[in-house]
Design a protein around this motif. Structure first.
Motif, mmCIF file in Angstrom:
data_model
loop_
_atom_site.group_PDB
_atom_site.id
_atom_site.type_symbol
_atom_site.label_atom_id
_atom_site.label_comp_id
_atom_site.label_asym_id
_atom_site.label_seq_id
_atom_site.Cartn_x
_atom_site.Cartn_y
_atom_site.Cartn_z
ATOM 1 N N ALA A 1 51.803 -0.176 -16.798
ATOM 2 C CA ALA A 1 52.163 -0.172 -15.381
ATOM 3 C C ALA A 1 53.654 0.075 -15.202
ATOM 4 N N VAL A 2 54.471 -0.516 -16.078
ATOM 5 C CA VAL A 2 55.923 -0.341 -15.999
ATOM 6 C C VAL A 2 56.312 1.108 -16.284
ATOM 7 N N LEU A 3 55.718 1.697 -17.321
ATOM 8 C CA LEU A 3 56.053 3.072 -17.689
ATOM 9 C C LEU A 3 55.602 4.048 -16.608
ATOM 10 N N ASP A 4 54.374 3.867 -16.114
ATOM 11 C CA ASP A 4 53.878 4.762 -15.060
ATOM 12 C C ASP A 4 54.696 4.614 -13.785
ATOM 13 N N GLY A 5 54.915 3.354 -13.375
ATOM 14 C CA GLY A 5 55.693 3.118 -12.165
ATOM 15 C C GLY A 5 57.137 3.556 -12.316
ATOM 16 N N GLY A 6 57.720 3.323 -13.501
ATOM 17 C CA GLY A 6 59.101 3.732 -13.748
ATOM 18 C C GLY A 6 59.259 5.240 -13.714
ATOM 19 N N PHE A 7 58.265 5.948 -14.253
ATOM 20 C CA PHE A 7 58.325 7.409 -14.236
ATOM 21 C C PHE A 7 58.292 7.935 -12.805
ATOM 22 N N VAL A 8 57.401 7.385 -11.993
ATOM 23 C CA VAL A 8 57.304 7.812 -10.595
ATOM 24 C C VAL A 8 58.597 7.504 -9.852
ATOM 25 N N LEU A 9 59.157 6.331 -10.104
ATOM 26 C CA LEU A 9 60.413 5.950 -9.451
ATOM 27 C C LEU A 9 61.555 6.880 -9.854
ATOM 28 N N LEU A 10 61.643 7.206 -11.145
ATOM 29 C CA LEU A 10 62.715 8.071 -11.631
ATOM 30 C C LEU A 10 62.607 9.470 -11.040
ATOM 31 N N VAL A 11 61.423 10.052 -11.098
ATOM 32 C CA VAL A 11 61.239 11.415 -10.586
ATOM 33 C C VAL A 11 61.446 11.453 -9.076
ATOM 34 N N THR A 12 60.954 10.429 -8.385
ATOM 35 C CA THR A 12 61.142 10.375 -6.932
ATOM 36 C C THR A 12 62.617 10.311 -6.578
ATOM 37 N N THR A 13 63.384 9.530 -7.331
ATOM 38 C CA THR A 13 64.822 9.431 -7.087
ATOM 39 C C THR A 13 65.514 10.766 -7.336
ATOM 40 N N ILE A 14 65.127 11.454 -8.402
ATOM 41 C CA ILE A 14 65.720 12.759 -8.711
ATOM 42 C C ILE A 14 65.404 13.772 -7.615
ATOM 43 N N LEU A 15 64.146 13.810 -7.196
ATOM 44 C CA LEU A 15 63.742 14.759 -6.151
ATOM 45 C C LEU A 15 64.490 14.476 -4.847
ATOM 46 N N THR A 16 64.543 13.197 -4.475
ATOM 47 C CA THR A 16 65.184 12.834 -3.214
ATOM 48 C C THR A 16 66.683 13.105 -3.258
ATOM 49 N N SER A 17 67.313 12.796 -4.380
ATOM 50 C CA SER A 17 68.750 13.025 -4.502
ATOM 51 C C SER A 17 69.073 14.517 -4.499
ATOM 52 N N THR A 18 68.184 15.318 -5.056
ATOM 53 C CA THR A 18 68.398 16.769 -5.076
ATOM 54 C C THR A 18 68.483 17.338 -3.673
ATOM 55 N N ALA B 1 57.958 12.198 -0.976
ATOM 56 C CA ALA B 1 57.030 11.198 -0.435
ATOM 57 C C ALA B 1 55.626 11.417 -0.962
ATOM 58 N N LEU B 2 55.197 12.664 -1.039
ATOM 59 C CA LEU B 2 53.864 12.950 -1.563
ATOM 60 C C LEU B 2 53.768 12.576 -3.032
ATOM 61 N N PHE B 3 54.827 12.849 -3.791
ATOM 62 C CA PHE B 3 54.819 12.499 -5.208
ATOM 63 C C PHE B 3 54.780 10.988 -5.402
ATOM 64 N N SER B 4 55.424 10.254 -4.511
ATOM 65 C CA SER B 4 55.469 8.791 -4.639
ATOM 66 C C SER B 4 54.125 8.147 -4.338
ATOM 67 N N GLY B 5 53.192 8.931 -3.770
ATOM 68 C CA GLY B 5 51.874 8.395 -3.489
ATOM 69 C C GLY B 5 51.690 7.897 -2.081
ATOM 70 N N ILE B 6 52.528 8.328 -1.166
ATOM 71 C CA ILE B 6 52.441 7.850 0.199
ATOM 72 C C ILE B 6 51.172 8.340 0.892
ATOM 73 N N ALA B 7 50.631 9.456 0.402
ATOM 74 C CA ALA B 7 49.400 9.993 0.979
ATOM 75 C C ALA B 7 48.182 9.615 0.154
ATOM 76 N N GLY B 8 48.350 8.687 -0.798
ATOM 77 C CA GLY B 8 47.239 8.303 -1.662
ATOM 78 C C GLY B 8 47.170 9.202 -2.890
ATOM 79 N N THR B 9 46.079 9.103 -3.595
ATOM 80 C CA THR B 9 45.909 9.872 -4.828
ATOM 81 C C THR B 9 45.392 11.278 -4.566
ATOM 82 N N GLY B 10 45.123 11.592 -3.296
ATOM 83 C CA GLY B 10 44.527 12.895 -3.008
ATOM 84 C C GLY B 10 45.518 14.039 -3.010
ATOM 85 N N ALA B 11 46.802 13.730 -2.825
ATOM 86 C CA ALA B 11 47.813 14.768 -2.763
ATOM 87 C C ALA B 11 48.089 15.333 -4.156
ATOM 88 N N VAL B 12 47.916 16.638 -4.300
ATOM 89 C CA VAL B 12 48.137 17.309 -5.577
ATOM 90 C C VAL B 12 49.342 18.236 -5.433
#
Length: 258
Positions: free
Chosen positions: A153-170, A217-228
């Motif tokens: 859970a930590v690795l999966d959640g950490g990966f999503v948090l890291l990528v989301t931060t990179i995308l948002t900061s970009t 936001a879509l990558f972070s899962g705000i729309a659920g698991t359906g967003a690809v």
């Protein structure tokens, strides 16, 4: 004055400004609210006595660490567009608002180095702000004793948090250009708010994967698991960031500065 000295100076400006403390206050409230909702979800009795609050909390799903880490990623994705963009707008726009741009241009340092020092200071600040949200959120999560803590859970959640931060900061580079072009920080803040609203509309229409400001936001899962999201979505984000960076550099190198 060297490049890293310029980065240090920009970092000192940020650290000494009231802006960063206001930003920290806003970002502190976000994980506190997330922790409250997850606490309501974790305690059905409290949720029942809270009426609508409990009903809203049910929208987040299970009261466990994976859900909570996903909520933190969503906070960074949505709130980061505003907060990171605000930081960028202030760093670039204040030089015009405070009329210190003329002082920067007289320094024995190439304009390219000045701009890149500002961007590096902004990105470091944004990542520290993202890390701050995660740290506060994790402390709150342990305080309310969330279940399902695991390394996976930590690795999966950490990966999503890291990528989301990179995308948002970009996506914070276009406001830098708007700040320079408008010679202030009100126009870029308006630009950021417009993009956030537009992202909501486009995402609701089903085309969020093609709009850069909706991708984090879509990558972070705000729309659920359906967003690809495909590679084109990530490319759109980084291409937008590159355009903002290039436009800002071009403005500083070739535009008339008054």
């Amino acid at each position: 004055m060297g490049f890293f000295t310029a980065v240090g100076v920009e970092g000192l400006k940020i650290r000494k400004s009231k802006m960063i403390w206001i930003t920290l206050a806003v970002f502190t409230a976000a994980p506190l609210m997330a922790g409250f909702f997850i606490f309501v979800l974790k305690n059905p009795e409290f949720a029942k006595s809270s009426g609508l609050i409990g009903d809203k909390a049910q929208l987040f799903g299970l009261a466990d660490w994976p859900t909570y880490l996903s909520m933190l990623a969503q906070i960074i994705a949505v709130g980061g567009i505003l907060v990171f963009g605000f930081v960028t707008s202030w760093v670039f726009g204040r030089e015009y608002a405070d009329r210190t741009i003329k002082d920067l241009l007289t320094l024995p340092l190439h304009r390219l180095s000045i701009v890149m020092a500002k961007f590096l200071a902004v990105f470091i600040t944004n990542f520290l702000l993202g890390a701050y949200v995660v740290i506060i959120g994790v402390i709150i999560g342990f305080f309310i004793k969330l279940p399902a803590w695991s390394m996976e859970a930590v690795l999966d959640g950490g990966f999503v948090l890291l990528v989301t931060t990179i995308l948002t900061s970009t996506l914070s580079t276009p406001p830098a250009f708007v700040a320079c072009y408008s010679r202030g920080y009100l126009a870029p803040i308006g630009f950021i708010l417009f993009m956030v609203v537009l992202a909501q509309v486009i995402a609701a229409a089903g085309y969020g994967a093609f709009f850069p400001w909706a991708v984090p936001a879509l990558f972070s899962g705000i729309a659920g698991t359906g967003a690809v999201l495909g590679l084109s979505s990530f490319f759109a984000v980084f291409f937008t960031g590159l355009i903002g960076l290039a436009a800002t550099l071009y403005w500083w190198l070739y535009a008339d500065q008054h």
